[in-house]
Motif scaffolding. Sequence first.
Motif, PDB file in Angstrom:
ATOM      1  N   ARG A  84     -54.204 -16.669  20.016  1.00  0.00           N
ATOM      2  CA  ARG A  84     -53.092 -16.178  19.174  1.00  0.00           C
ATOM      3  C   ARG A  84     -52.479 -17.323  18.374  1.00  0.00           C
ATOM      4  O   ARG A  84     -52.125 -17.149  17.213  1.00  0.00           O
ATOM      5  CB  ARG A  84     -52.010 -15.508  20.025  1.00  0.00           C
ATOM      6  N   CYS A 121     -54.028  -8.503  28.322  1.00  0.00           N
ATOM      7  CA  CYS A 121     -54.556  -9.638  29.068  1.00  0.00           C
ATOM      8  C   CYS A 121     -54.836  -9.260  30.513  1.00  0.00           C
ATOM      9  O   CYS A 121     -55.877  -9.625  31.069  1.00  0.00           O
ATOM     10  CB  CYS A 121     -53.559 -10.785  29.005  1.00  0.00           C
ATOM     11  N   TRP A 124     -49.156  -8.011  24.759  1.00  0.00           N
ATOM     12  CA  TRP A 124     -50.179  -9.019  25.027  1.00  0.00           C
ATOM     13  C   TRP A 124     -50.469  -9.079  26.516  1.00  0.00           C
ATOM     14  O   TRP A 124     -51.616  -9.193  26.934  1.00  0.00           O
ATOM     15  CB  TRP A 124     -49.737 -10.389  24.547  1.00  0.00           C
ATOM     16  N   LEU A 128     -55.868 -16.345  25.837  1.00  0.00           N
ATOM     17  CA  LEU A 128     -55.305 -15.439  24.836  1.00  0.00           C
ATOM     18  C   LEU A 128     -54.216 -16.143  24.034  1.00  0.00           C
ATOM     19  O   LEU A 128     -54.168 -16.027  22.806  1.00  0.00           O
ATOM     20  CB  LEU A 128     -54.741 -14.187  25.507  1.00  0.00           C
TER      21      LEU A 128
END
Length: 194
Positions: free
Chosen positions: A103, A62, A58, A99
Motif C-alpha cells: 500500500r 489481510c 485492509w 500488505l
Amino acid sequence: MTAQVEDPVTAQQKRNEMLARLLAATSLKDRRAFAELYQLSSAKLYGVVLRILVRDEWAEDCLHEAYMKIWNAAGTYRPDRAAPMTWMSTIVRNQALDLLRRRRREVRRAEPENRNEEVDPGLLPQERLQQSEEGRRLNDCLEQLKANQRQVIVLAYFKGLTHEELSQQTGTPLGTVKTWIRRGLDQLKRCLES
C-alpha cells in the motif's frame, strides 16, 4: 460451594494443546477443525492485524489472506518451536506488513512528490496497543530490553521496516540489527511467558 478457579498457566497450556491439535487436523485439510481454529483465534489475530494496518477494510482482507496461508502451511507448524498463537500471529503479522508495504508503494506512486503529509487524528497502532492490558504487559517487557533492541523491534513491528531499512536508519550493520531483533524477541518471549 465455591467455584474452583483454573490456574491461568494451566488454562493457557490447555488452549495451546487444543490449538495445536486443530492445526494438526487442519494440515490434513479437515475443514471443521479449520473452522474451529478460526473461531478460537480470529478475534485475537484480527487485533494483531488491525494494530498494524489501522484500517478495518485492509485488516479484514489481510486476515482472510493470512488464514489461507495458515490453511496451506498448517503442516509446517512445530509445537516444540512456538506456541500455536505465536506461530499464527507471525504469519498474520508478516501478511499485514507485506500488505502495508504494498500500500505504501502504491501511495508513493500515486501521489505527487511535494504532497503534504496528513496525520490521522486517531490513535496510532502503538498507542492503541498500549491502552490494552496485553499492550501494557508488552510495553513493560519492551522497557526491560536494551535501548537498541527496543528501538529496532518497535520500528520493525510498528513501522513495518525491513532489516535492511533498520540497518540504514540506525547506521548499524545488518548482522547486528538481526542479532538485536533475535535476542530482543527471545527476551520478550520469556518475559511475556513469565
